[in-house]
Design a protein around this motif. Structure first.
Motif, PDB file in Angstrom:
ATOM      1  N   TYR A  88      22.312 -13.999 -52.699  1.00  0.00           N
ATOM      2  CA  TYR A  88      21.867 -15.328 -52.293  1.00  0.00           C
ATOM      3  C   TYR A  88      21.550 -15.355 -50.795  1.00  0.00           C
ATOM      4  O   TYR A  88      20.513 -15.875 -50.374  1.00  0.00           O
ATOM      5  CB  TYR A  88      22.944 -16.370 -52.632  1.00  0.00           C
ATOM      6  CG  TYR A  88      22.638 -17.735 -52.082  1.00  0.00           C
ATOM      7  CD1 TYR A  88      21.693 -18.550 -52.702  1.00  0.00           C
ATOM      8  CD2 TYR A  88      23.273 -18.201 -50.941  1.00  0.00           C
ATOM      9  CE1 TYR A  88      21.401 -19.801 -52.193  1.00  0.00           C
ATOM     10  CE2 TYR A  88      22.990 -19.453 -50.427  1.00  0.00           C
ATOM     11  CZ  TYR A  88      22.045 -20.252 -51.055  1.00  0.00           C
ATOM     12  OH  TYR A  88      21.749 -21.485 -50.540  1.00  0.00           O
ATOM     13  N   ARG A  89      22.426 -14.790 -50.006  1.00  0.00           N
ATOM     14  CA  ARG A  89      22.195 -14.774 -48.565  1.00  0.00           C
ATOM     15  C   ARG A  89      20.973 -13.921 -48.215  1.00  0.00           C
ATOM     16  O   ARG A  89      20.277 -14.201 -47.240  1.00  0.00           O
ATOM     17  CB  ARG A  89      23.440 -14.267 -47.834  1.00  0.00           C
ATOM     18  CG  ARG A  89      24.597 -15.241 -47.940  1.00  0.00           C
ATOM     19  CD  ARG A  89      25.844 -14.725 -47.286  1.00  0.00           C
ATOM     20  NE  ARG A  89      26.957 -15.658 -47.476  1.00  0.00           N
ATOM     21  CZ  ARG A  89      28.003 -15.715 -46.684  1.00  0.00           C
ATOM     22  NH1 ARG A  89      28.103 -14.900 -45.640  1.00  0.00           N
ATOM     23  NH2 ARG A  89      28.966 -16.577 -46.936  1.00  0.00           N
ATOM     24  N   ARG A  93      18.807 -17.465 -48.270  1.00  0.00           N
ATOM     25  CA  ARG A  93      19.036 -17.797 -46.859  1.00  0.00           C
ATOM     26  C   ARG A  93      18.220 -16.907 -45.932  1.00  0.00           C
ATOM     27  O   ARG A  93      17.899 -17.317 -44.825  1.00  0.00           O
ATOM     28  CB  ARG A  93      20.526 -17.680 -46.526  1.00  0.00           C
ATOM     29  CG  ARG A  93      21.321 -18.831 -47.145  1.00  0.00           C
ATOM     30  CD  ARG A  93      22.770 -18.817 -46.791  1.00  0.00           C
ATOM     31  NE  ARG A  93      23.034 -18.854 -45.357  1.00  0.00           N
ATOM     32  CZ  ARG A  93      24.241 -18.721 -44.836  1.00  0.00           C
ATOM     33  NH1 ARG A  93      25.294 -18.556 -45.630  1.00  0.00           N
ATOM     34  NH2 ARG A  93      24.414 -18.750 -43.524  1.00  0.00           N
ATOM     35  N   ASP A  95      19.024 -14.331 -44.169  1.00  0.00           N
ATOM     36  CA  ASP A  95      19.757 -14.238 -42.914  1.00  0.00           C
ATOM     37  C   ASP A  95      20.572 -12.939 -42.880  1.00  0.00           C
ATOM     38  O   ASP A  95      21.628 -12.856 -43.522  1.00  0.00           O
ATOM     39  CB  ASP A  95      20.667 -15.457 -42.784  1.00  0.00           C
ATOM     40  CG  ASP A  95      21.450 -15.501 -41.491  1.00  0.00           C
ATOM     41  OD1 ASP A  95      21.479 -14.494 -40.743  1.00  0.00           O
ATOM     42  OD2 ASP A  95      22.048 -16.555 -41.223  1.00  0.00           O
TER      43      ASP A  95
END
Length: 180
Positions: A88-89, A93, A95
């Motif tokens: 998910y990150r 995101r 990031d």
């Protein structure tokens, strides 16, 4: 007599072709790669006809057998949740620092620069999905796929990811490519 025999053979052949064509298994039409479901109209004033040729969702979060399927992140209280959160990150995101927070920063995982390069190689807003299946103590067979754009074929990665308990929950400690 010969003409009658030829006519009989022609009739038997024609019937065989018709029966053979009617018994063929259905396939997908290249113009419609997904099965088209049509419901026959019901009779009556409140009846409706439902026809759909909408493709299935790219990712439907939930459980499929023993696998966790997600595109929304995860709970680091479990190993599979930590892997879902890592992805998910990475994909949502985008990031690198946030991705690294879910790892032990050890030699078994990509470093920040490699993560940043990987994120940059995936188009923003690409659809993505991860499937995480237990494969032994703290090891998970992981399939990640994303679709660069609506008309592109999905890209898939098969991995074995190892996690370990750490500060704030499980952390990713090793990512290995899995041979196809």
């Amino acid at each position: 007599m010969l003409v009658g025999g030829v006519a009989a053979i022609a009739v038997v052949t024609a019937v065989g072709v018709v029966v053979g064509l009617s018994n063929r298994s259905g396939g997908t039409n290249s113009a419609h790669p997904y099965k088209i479901v049509t419901t026959a109209p019901a009779t009556g004033p409140n009846s409706a006809t439902s026809t759909t040729n909408t493709p299935p969702a790219f990712c439907t979060p939930g459980r499929v057998g023993g696998a966790l399927v997600s595109n929304t992140g995860g709970d680091r209280a479990t190993g599979e949740g930590a892997i879902a959160e890592y992805e998910y990150r990475y994909f949502a995101r985008r990031d690198p620092a946030a991705v690294m927070e879910v790892t032990d920063n050890g030699p078994g995982v990509p470093g920040p620069a490699q993560v940043a390069d990987g994120i940059a190689s995936v188009p923003a807003n690409a659809q993505w999905c991860v499937s995480v299946t237990p494969a032994g103590e703290n090891r998970f067979e992981t399939s990640v796929r994303y679709q660069p754009n609506q008309t592109a074929a999905p890209v898939s990665w098969l991995m074995v990811i190892t996690v370990a308990p750490g500060d704030g929950g499980f952390r990713v400690v090793r990512i290995e490519d899995k041979p196809a």
